[in-house]
Design an enzyme around this catalytic site. Structure first.
Site, mmCIF file in Angstrom:
data_model
loop_
_atom_site.group_PDB
_atom_site.id
_atom_site.type_symbol
_atom_site.label_atom_id
_atom_site.label_comp_id
_atom_site.label_asym_id
_atom_site.label_seq_id
_atom_site.Cartn_x
_atom_site.Cartn_y
_atom_site.Cartn_z
ATOM 1 N N CYS A 384 32.525 -40.647 15.807
ATOM 2 C CA CYS A 384 31.129 -41.053 15.916
ATOM 3 C C CYS A 384 30.696 -41.812 14.659
ATOM 4 O O CYS A 384 31.137 -42.933 14.465
ATOM 5 C CB CYS A 384 30.243 -39.851 16.242
ATOM 6 S SG CYS A 384 28.764 -40.360 17.122
ATOM 7 N N HIS A 510 32.828 -37.719 20.962
ATOM 8 C CA HIS A 510 33.216 -36.501 20.234
ATOM 9 C C HIS A 510 34.339 -35.765 20.971
ATOM 10 O O HIS A 510 34.060 -34.907 21.807
ATOM 11 C CB HIS A 510 32.022 -35.558 20.111
ATOM 12 C CG HIS A 510 30.942 -36.060 19.231
ATOM 13 N ND1 HIS A 510 30.779 -35.632 17.933
ATOM 14 C CD2 HIS A 510 29.970 -36.962 19.445
ATOM 15 C CE1 HIS A 510 29.739 -36.240 17.397
ATOM 16 N NE2 HIS A 510 29.228 -37.058 18.295
ATOM 17 N N GLU A 512 36.176 -33.486 19.907
ATOM 18 C CA GLU A 512 36.247 -32.072 19.510
ATOM 19 C C GLU A 512 35.562 -31.134 20.504
ATOM 20 O O GLU A 512 35.967 -29.984 20.649
ATOM 21 C CB GLU A 512 35.668 -31.884 18.097
ATOM 22 C CG GLU A 512 34.161 -32.060 17.946
ATOM 23 C CD GLU A 512 33.703 -33.500 17.715
ATOM 24 O OE1 GLU A 512 34.451 -34.425 18.072
ATOM 25 O OE2 GLU A 512 32.593 -33.702 17.199
HETATM 26 N N1 GLN Z 1 24.177 -41.537 13.334
HETATM 27 C C1 GLN Z 1 25.054 -42.201 14.242
HETATM 28 C C2 GLN Z 1 24.333 -42.627 15.510
HETATM 29 O O1 GLN Z 1 23.288 -42.141 15.825
HETATM 30 C C3 GLN Z 1 26.248 -41.321 14.579
HETATM 31 C C4 GLN Z 1 25.909 -40.058 15.275
HETATM 32 C C5 GLN Z 1 26.993 -39.019 15.219
HETATM 33 O O2 GLN Z 1 27.876 -39.066 14.375
HETATM 34 N N2 GLN Z 1 26.919 -38.022 16.095
HETATM 35 O O3 GLN Z 1 24.826 -43.476 16.225
#
Ligand code: GLN
EC number: 6.3.4.2
Length: 537
Positions: A384, A510, A512
């Protein structure tokens, strides 16, 4: 339609006793016997969901397929049971009040005074029974967050009292998880806090059926007898839960203590098949007998609280066991990294993971860590925000776009290689408005990622507002970082990799969240494998 039975898990004496792990372990044993089980968590705080909570407050925010931002215990439920949870599996006081107030505004209470009893308790009871009413489950285990005696928990305990009466005792029971502290000076385990906590529960009209006692030392039969006498339970219904080496030992410990058997007896359900936990124990055997050790750097800004990265650390446990490798996580604060100290701080690592996150704090350190991994052929996984940092690093240092950034950190940049998603532009509220939950992603022929998943179309969970800015795609691909996973409908870039690097993958989603004991996530499995190869060089 199944006649669903209910098990409530309450906590006494102190928080952090591990109600979620006990609930998940019991569910695992019942599932292994052939029962269909799900687990629900009721959280007594006023936030609608933990999505707006700082990870320092409450650890990781877990995300379900249907896009709910939930308590991290749901992650344990999925990792143990290997079945997905949903919005219905996590309910907060905020959500309960919100729906009662919405109904009141619509006039649904026909002029009645709206009160905690019956309106709030009715809403709680409905939420508890939603999962049972699907007809999919033999047993629903509902964990009541917080500690008995908290003001906030009162409506929940009252709802449990009412449901016990309404459903009948053969259909609903209460497990009370409590602490038996050891007083080193006296050399004794003490039962008094548990007596008090049970008394408190009984003042609310709820008697526990089973006591699960967390302890650092074995509980003797005479202590069990004493607890039974003072707490209105049978001796065989006092279950010891001793500190375990790993949370994954708890199902076996509960099996040994007979927790599942006692539960089935009380719920008048057949107890004819002993759990074997075959696949589970194979995992445990590999986990406990690693052949090699690797060092993985987890670069994040909440590293003081490991719970903030719970699903990632658990995914490494699953993937490590699969590879028969012990994964040592080196917790590295991104704010401690500077261009100068990165080579020294990261030199012993066999893999670098740049973690998810929000906001500006610590991002330069993350970018330096990506650069180090890219230039030194260290396996790299960006998740992310970690993927977004990889794109920024590549744009700055390979494309020479010195001011490349994310619009999240620098709204003025001339090169927003990571930009706010179109659909996010008009959103003004923070809660529950990110791109959330499971989305499809199409993987490119002959890419590393496709070789890892061994399929074309995958579905992974998301939680973000910003995305790869496709205006830069051609430049970035020509320079050697390619987009190998795209959303089939919107073309949104979900995966980037650098084919000239031994293992460099960034994912907007994600992985995970979907790793379980029985299904370790392929991306983590392959990353650990790459880490192992790096360590053997
Ligand atoms: N802050 C980033 C976004 O909003 C990544 C979010 C995250 O890592 N869950 O796109």
């Amino acid at each position: 339609m199944k006649n669903t039975k209910y098990v409530f898990v309450t906590g006494g004496v102190t928080s952090s006793l591990g109600k979620g792990i006990i609930a998940a372990s019991l569910a695992k044993l019942l599932q292994d016997r052939g029962y269909s089980v799900t687990i629900q968590k009721l959280d007594p705080y006023i936030n609608i969901d933990p999505g707006t909570l700082n990870p320092y407050e409450h650890g990781e925010c877990y995300v379900t397929d249907d896009g709910a931002e939930t308590d991290l215990d749901l992650g344990h439920y999925e990792r143990y049971l290997n079945i997905p949870t949903s919005q219905a599996n996590n309910v907060t006081t905020g959500r309960i009040y919100q729906s009662v107030i919405d109904k009141e505004r619509k006039g649904e209470f026909l002029g009645k005074t709206v009160q905690v009893i019956p309106h709030i308790t009715d809403e709680i009871k409905n939420r508890i029974q939603i999962l049972g009413n699907t007809g999919d489950f033999d047993i629903v285990i509902t964990e009541i967050g917080g500690t008995v005696g908290d003001i906030e928990s009162l409506p929940y305990v009252e709802s449990v009292r009412q449901l016990l009466w309404e459903l009948g005792h053969e259909n609903a029971i209460v497990i009370h998880l409590t602490l038996i502290p050891y007083l080193a000076a006296a050399g004794e385990l003490k039962t008094k806090p548990t007596q008090h906590s049970v008394k408190m529960l009984m003042q609310s009209g709820v008697s526990p059926d089973i006591l699960v006692c967390r302890t650092e030392h074995h509980i003797s039969q005479s202590i069990k007898n004493k607890l039974a006498l003072f707490c209105n339970v049978k001796k065989e219904d006092v279950i010891e839960s001793i500190d375990a080496e790993t949370i994954y030992d708890v199902p076996n410990l509960m099996l040994k203590e007979g927790l599942d058997a006692v539960v089935l007896k009380k719920l008048q359900l057949p107890n004819d098949k002993q759990p074997e936990l075959k696949a589970w124990n194979q995992f445990l055997k590999k986990f406990k007998n690693p052949k090699n050790t690797i060092e993985i750097g987890l670069i994040g800004k909440y590293v003081e609280l490991h719970d903030a990265y719970k699903s990632i650390t658990e995914a490494f446990i699953h993937a490590g066991a699969q590879n028969e490798v012990k994964v040592n996580i080196n917790w590295i604060h991104s704010e401690d990294l500077t261009t100068l100290n990165v080579p020294r701080k990261l030199k012993n690592l066999n893999g670098i993971l740049v973690a998810p996150g929000f906001g500006e704090r610590g991002i330069e350190g993350k970018i330096d860590a990506v650069k180090y991994a890219r230039e030194n052929n260290v396996p790299f996984l960006g998740i992310c925000l970690g993927m977004q940092m990889a794109v920024i690093e590549f744009s700055r240092n390979v494309l020479n776009l010195a001011d490349a950034s994310s619009a999240e950190m620098d709204s003025e940049t001339k090169n927003p290689v990571i930009d706010l998603m179109e659909e996010q532009k008009d959103i003004t509220e923070y809660g529950g408005t990110m791109r959330l939950g499971a989305w499809d992603c199409e993987l490119k022929e002959n890419s590393k990622i496709k070789g890892i998943y061994k399929k074309e179309l995958i579905s992974e969970r998301h939680r973000h507002r910003y995305e790869f800015n496709s205006d830069y795609l051609t430049q970035i691909e020509e320079a050697g970082m390619i987009a190998t996973g795209r959303n089939p409908k919107t073309n949104l870039v979900e995966v980037v990799e650098i084919p000239s690097h031994p293992w460099f993958v960034g994912v907007q989603y994600h992985p995970e969240y979907k790793s379980t004991v029985l299904n370790p996530h392929p991306l983590f499995v392959d990353f650990v494998k790459a880490g192992l190869e790096h360590s053997l060089k």
